[in-house]
Scaffold this motif. Structure first.
Motif, PDB file in Angstrom:
ATOM      1  N   SER A 196      40.376  31.567  41.881  1.00  0.00           N
ATOM      2  CA  SER A 196      41.342  30.548  41.449  1.00  0.00           C
ATOM      3  C   SER A 196      41.049  29.232  42.153  1.00  0.00           C
ATOM      4  N   TYR A 197      41.241  28.125  41.436  1.00  0.00           N
ATOM      5  CA  TYR A 197      41.063  26.783  42.003  1.00  0.00           C
ATOM      6  C   TYR A 197      42.336  25.981  41.743  1.00  0.00           C
ATOM      7  N   MET A 210      42.835  26.793  37.711  1.00  0.00           N
ATOM      8  CA  MET A 210      41.734  27.384  36.925  1.00  0.00           C
ATOM      9  C   MET A 210      41.419  28.759  37.495  1.00  0.00           C
ATOM     10  N   GLU A 211      41.175  29.727  36.602  1.00  0.00           N
ATOM     11  CA  GLU A 211      40.786  31.074  37.024  1.00  0.00           C
ATOM     12  C   GLU A 211      39.412  31.393  36.425  1.00  0.00           C
ATOM     13  N   VAL A 212      38.518  31.902  37.256  1.00  0.00           N
ATOM     14  CA  VAL A 212      37.174  32.298  36.821  1.00  0.00           C
ATOM     15  C   VAL A 212      36.991  33.773  37.172  1.00  0.00           C
ATOM     16  N   PHE A 245      38.701  37.797  40.603  1.00  0.00           N
ATOM     17  CA  PHE A 245      38.690  36.468  39.989  1.00  0.00           C
ATOM     18  C   PHE A 245      38.913  35.408  41.052  1.00  0.00           C
ATOM     19  N   HIS A 269      28.835  34.878  44.379  1.00  0.00           N
ATOM     20  CA  HIS A 269      29.195  34.948  42.963  1.00  0.00           C
ATOM     21  C   HIS A 269      28.981  36.338  42.356  1.00  0.00           C
ATOM     22  N   THR A 312      34.847  34.980  31.968  1.00  0.00           N
ATOM     23  CA  THR A 312      35.852  34.191  31.250  1.00  0.00           C
ATOM     24  C   THR A 312      36.529  33.218  32.222  1.00  0.00           C
ATOM     25  N   VAL A 313      36.853  32.046  31.689  1.00  0.00           N
ATOM     26  CA  VAL A 313      37.472  30.973  32.477  1.00  0.00           C
ATOM     27  C   VAL A 313      38.810  30.640  31.825  1.00  0.00           C
ATOM     28  N   HIS A 314      39.840  30.504  32.633  1.00  0.00           N
ATOM     29  CA  HIS A 314      41.199  30.336  32.100  1.00  0.00           C
ATOM     30  C   HIS A 314      41.875  29.151  32.754  1.00  0.00           C
ATOM     31  N   HIS A 315      42.504  28.347  31.918  1.00  0.00           N
ATOM     32  CA  HIS A 315      43.240  27.193  32.429  1.00  0.00           C
ATOM     33  C   HIS A 315      44.727  27.517  32.462  1.00  0.00           C
TER      34      HIS A 315
END
Ligand code: S6P
Ligand code: ZN
Length: 182
Positions: A147-148, A95-97, A145, A7, A123-126
């Motif tokens: 991605s999931y 999802m992007e973290v 970043f 991380h 930041t977390v992005h949907h």
């Protein structure tokens, strides 16, 4: 079956993790200034993706993850970016973290309405279903970043390859701005 995601760095290691590199030559026609892209060293790596997909693409039953390492830089006034894609299975989100760096997540619906979200560490992005997504590095260091997405999602690059996004992230007065394609 397990892998390790660091991380601090975003580095993904373990059995089944595979890495892909995208170079300047792989992004022909992607940037606004194709002449500027074509005149650069074609072997320069713009981004690398380390992915772990417990099920093969298109087969249901797993959550996949991937770390993208997107280098800083510009072609003309346009920031280095990922190719971008829709998901083949239109109702699948993502999802992007963000681990490190600064960037812009560009989101475009099938109606070709485009918007941008600022990316910064944490930041977390949907990415909603039916939304094309691409990332631009607007900072001075590597943007990292994670991605999931679900394994049955699938990737559709054709629509973006043929029609592009309706707006581009360009440097205007020293700042990143989402500029409509004229
Ligand atoms: C996968 C996810 C990311 C991208 C990666 C590279 O659904 O959106 O892992 O694959 O950021 O972008 P692209 O558009 O070349 O696949
Ligand atoms: Zn995706």
């Amino acid at each position: 079956m397990s892998v390790r995601l660091d991380h601090e760095t975003g580095i993904l290691t373990g059995p089944g993790v595979h890495e892909t590199a995208r170079r300047v030559k792989d992004l022909a026609g992607v940037f606004r200034d194709e002449t500027a892209r074509a005149s650069r060293d074609q072997e320069t790596v713009l981004y690398r993706v380390q992915a772990w997909e417990p099920q093969p693409e298109g087969k249901p039953g797993a959550v996949c993850l991937a770390t993208t390492f997107l280098e800083p830089g510009k072609v003309g006034d346009e920031y280095f970016l990922t190719r971008g894609h829709f998901h083949a299975n239109e109702d699948r989100p993502e999802m992007e973290v963000v681990i490190s760096g600064r960037g812009a997540l560009v989101l475009m619906g099938r109606d070709r309405v485009t918007r941008m979200e600022e990316m910064a560490p944490g930041t977390v992005h949907h990415v909603p279903p039916g939304t094309a997504h691409r990332v631009a590095n607007t900072g001075s260091e590597t943007l990292v970043f994670v991605s999931y997405w679900a394994s049955e999602t699938g990737h559709d690059y054709a629509a973006i390859r043929e029609q592009g996004f309706s707006a581009r992230v360009r440097e205007v007065d020293g700042r990143p701005v989402l500029v409509p394609v004229s």
